[in-house]
Design an enzyme around this catalytic site. Structure first.
Site, PDB file in Angstrom:
ATOM      1  N   TYR A 162      -1.166 -10.834 -22.928  1.00  0.00           N
ATOM      2  CA  TYR A 162      -0.655 -10.373 -21.629  1.00  0.00           C
ATOM      3  C   TYR A 162      -0.738  -8.851 -21.532  1.00  0.00           C
ATOM      4  CZ  TYR A 162       2.850  -8.861 -18.236  1.00  0.00           C
ATOM      5  OH  TYR A 162       3.500  -8.219 -17.222  1.00  0.00           O
TER       6      TYR A 162
ATOM      7  N   THR B 137       2.490  -2.872 -17.092  1.00  0.00           N
ATOM      8  CA  THR B 137       3.672  -3.356 -17.798  1.00  0.00           C
ATOM      9  C   THR B 137       3.971  -2.514 -19.031  1.00  0.00           C
ATOM     10  OG1 THR B 137       4.516  -5.194 -19.125  1.00  0.00           O
ATOM     11  CG2 THR B 137       2.150  -4.990 -19.027  1.00  0.00           C
TER      12      THR B 137
HETATM   13  C1  UD1 Z   1       8.383  -9.377 -21.367  1.00  0.00           C
HETATM   14  C2  UD1 Z   1       7.347  -8.302 -21.204  1.00  0.00           C
HETATM   15  C3  UD1 Z   1       7.281  -7.831 -19.782  1.00  0.00           C
HETATM   16  C4  UD1 Z   1       7.059  -8.999 -18.886  1.00  0.00           C
HETATM   17  C5  UD1 Z   1       8.196  -9.979 -19.078  1.00  0.00           C
HETATM   18  C6  UD1 Z   1       7.985 -11.175 -18.197  1.00  0.00           C
HETATM   19  C7  UD1 Z   1       7.116  -7.117 -23.306  1.00  0.00           C
HETATM   20  C8  UD1 Z   1       7.470  -5.889 -24.074  1.00  0.00           C
HETATM   21  N1  UD1 Z   1       7.629  -7.192 -22.059  1.00  0.00           N
HETATM   22  O1  UD1 Z   1       9.646  -8.770 -21.298  1.00  0.00           O
HETATM   23  O2  UD1 Z   1       6.218  -6.934 -19.624  1.00  0.00           O
HETATM   24  O3  UD1 Z   1       6.991  -8.557 -17.559  1.00  0.00           O
HETATM   25  O4  UD1 Z   1       8.239 -10.392 -20.432  1.00  0.00           O
HETATM   26  O5  UD1 Z   1       7.444 -12.251 -18.792  1.00  0.00           O
HETATM   27  O6  UD1 Z   1       6.399  -7.983 -23.757  1.00  0.00           O
HETATM   28  N2  UD1 Z   1      16.164 -13.120 -24.534  1.00  0.00           N
HETATM   29  C9  UD1 Z   1      17.123 -13.922 -25.128  1.00  0.00           C
HETATM   30  N3  UD1 Z   1      17.250 -15.204 -24.683  1.00  0.00           N
HETATM   31  C10 UD1 Z   1      16.480 -15.739 -23.692  1.00  0.00           C
HETATM   32  C11 UD1 Z   1      15.501 -14.900 -23.072  1.00  0.00           C
HETATM   33  C12 UD1 Z   1      15.361 -13.604 -23.530  1.00  0.00           C
HETATM   34  O7  UD1 Z   1      17.841 -13.500 -26.036  1.00  0.00           O
HETATM   35  O8  UD1 Z   1      16.648 -16.901 -23.353  1.00  0.00           O
HETATM   36  C13 UD1 Z   1      16.045 -11.720 -24.965  1.00  0.00           C
HETATM   37  C14 UD1 Z   1      14.690 -11.336 -25.504  1.00  0.00           C
HETATM   38  O9  UD1 Z   1      14.605 -11.604 -26.875  1.00  0.00           O
HETATM   39  C15 UD1 Z   1      14.653  -9.835 -25.174  1.00  0.00           C
HETATM   40  C16 UD1 Z   1      15.451  -9.741 -23.877  1.00  0.00           C
HETATM   41  O10 UD1 Z   1      16.253 -10.923 -23.839  1.00  0.00           O
HETATM   42  O11 UD1 Z   1      15.343  -9.095 -26.163  1.00  0.00           O
HETATM   43  C17 UD1 Z   1      14.587  -9.692 -22.623  1.00  0.00           C
HETATM   44  O12 UD1 Z   1      13.642 -10.768 -22.669  1.00  0.00           O
HETATM   45  P1  UD1 Z   1      12.796 -11.198 -21.365  1.00  0.00           P
HETATM   46  O13 UD1 Z   1      13.689 -11.171 -20.181  1.00  0.00           O
HETATM   47  O14 UD1 Z   1      12.078 -12.439 -21.705  1.00  0.00           O
HETATM   48  O15 UD1 Z   1      11.754 -10.009 -21.151  1.00  0.00           O
HETATM   49  P2  UD1 Z   1      10.830  -9.245 -22.229  1.00  0.00           P
HETATM   50  O16 UD1 Z   1      10.329 -10.184 -23.260  1.00  0.00           O
HETATM   51  O17 UD1 Z   1      11.530  -8.003 -22.655  1.00  0.00           O
END
Ligand code: UD1
Length: 328
Positions: A142, A118
């Site tokens: 993780y 990851t």
């Molecule tokens: C993280 C992990 C990745 C993992 C994935 C699945 C890191 C760097 N990456 O990705 O390895 O496979 O989780 O659990 O830790 N967001 C919102 N609102 C929401 C959900 C998300 O604004 O309701 C934003 C987050 O703040 C982020 C982006 O969307 O900026 C992507 O978030 P998400 O899809 O949860 O994935 P990551 O956290 O990037």
């Protein structure tokens, strides 16, 4: 018919898409999954299914004794905040179970191993796009649990007859364009999954976790990659190892960043509907921007993504969710 491949976690989101492509490429596939998060119906019918746990050493020895040419190891826990709350469960499920699997592979003489790593191994990357040789400083259990597995692979490959590819996934999303499978895990925390839940009436709004990041529109930037392209990268990794390629640790992303607001806008365009998205505080453990430097995998494997388009990613995710709910 090509060789026999063991896919752990083959009932899960990425494992099931990859199983399909391995079968399409002519491999015989055995899926091992405990169905803790995976879904039986996502496993392609032509695969052999064994319901069981990667931590079950007797079962592993049995499965591997039958002559397995490669293990593709997807099984694991993936929810970052959960890993902060239950670190030891993550080290058990991701690190210890993989340790047992690697021992079993070495004992059985399995020559090839492909591992789901990851981008979380980088933590808060200093330089974006982030290269494979950047410092690995995970900020969650993780990410640490996956990095420890990378180390075990490196050292085991140096000592034994084992070659491996570790793919560091960036943000995987989307679904099979033919509608056969997609993200089905319960309690998913991913942005695109949650946004399609709003569009399908399962939640009333979406929180934007932070709009004051030092990014062009203030929201988090990620490298979203379509699950079908990621599955294809695994098949190419297998071909590469079978052709005698050296062990590799590779980023798996497109090298292109999209912000939370850009993802929401793309979903609004493909659905023709507004999403009620509200600015909310930053989520603990999130980084501002994470984008892959992604040229190595293209060069080494001749990997050519076919779905490198944010609208394609979100459209297939939405279509799958509608189908899953019987709205399609
Ligand atoms: C993280 C992990 C990745 C993992 C994935 C699945 C890191 C760097 N990456 O990705 O390895 O496979 O989780 O659990 O830790 N967001 C919102 N609102 C929401 C959900 C998300 O604004 O309701 C934003 C987050 O703040 C982020 C982006 O969307 O900026 C992507 O978030 P998400 O899809 O949860 O994935 P990551 O956290 O990037």
């Amino acid at each position: 018919m090509r060789g026999r491949i063991l896919v752990t976690g083959g009932a899960g989101y990425i494992g099931s898409h990859t199983t399909q492509q391995l079968l399409d490429a002519g491999y015989a596939v055995v899926v091992l999954d405990n169905l803790s998060n995976g879904v039986r119906g996502m496993i392609p019918g032509e695969a052999t299914f064994i319901q069981g746990d990667v931590g079950d050493r007797a079962l592993l020895a049995d499965v591997l004794a039958d002559g397995v040419e490669a293990v593709l190891h997807f099984a694991g826990s993936i929810v970052v905040p959960e890993s902060v709350a239950q670190p030891l469960a993550y080290y058990r499920n991701n690190t210890l179970n993989t340790h047992g699997l690697l021992e079993a592979c070495v004992e059985a003489g399995v020559p090839h191993f492909i591992f789901s790593s990851t981008a979380a191994v980088y933590g808060d990357a200093r330089q974006v796009p982030v290269r494979e040789d950047a410092a690995t400083v995970p900020i969650s259990p993780y990410g640490a649990s996956k990095l420890m597995t990378e180390w075990m692979l490196r050292d085991a490959a140096a000592a034994h007859e084992l070659r491996y590819v570790a793919l560091r996934y960036f943000n995987v999303a989307g679904a099979d364009p033919l509608g056969r499978r997609g993200q089905s895990s319960k309690n998913a925390t991913h942005l695109i999954k949650l946004a399609v839940e709003v569009l399908t009436g399962q939640r009333d709004h979406l929180d934007i976790f932070g709009d004051d990041y030092p990014t062009p529109d203030g929201t988090g930037v990620r490298d979203y990659i379509h699950v079908v392209d990621l599955a294809d990268a695994h098949v190419r990794a297998l071909d590469y190892l079978r052709a005698g390629g050296d062990s590799q640790v590779l980023n798996c992303g497109y090298g292109k960043g999209s912000s939370v607001r850009q993802v929401i806008a793309a979903l609004e365009r493909v659905s023709n509907r507004k999403i009620d998205a509200r600015a909310a505080p930053r989520r603990a453990g999130d980084v501002a921007e994470l984008v892959a430097e992604a040229s190595r995998i293209r060069r080494l494997f001749g990997w050519q993504p076919r779905h490198e388009d944010l609208e394609m990613i979100v459209r297939t995710a939405l279509d799958w969710e509608r189908k899953r709910l019987g709205q399609g």
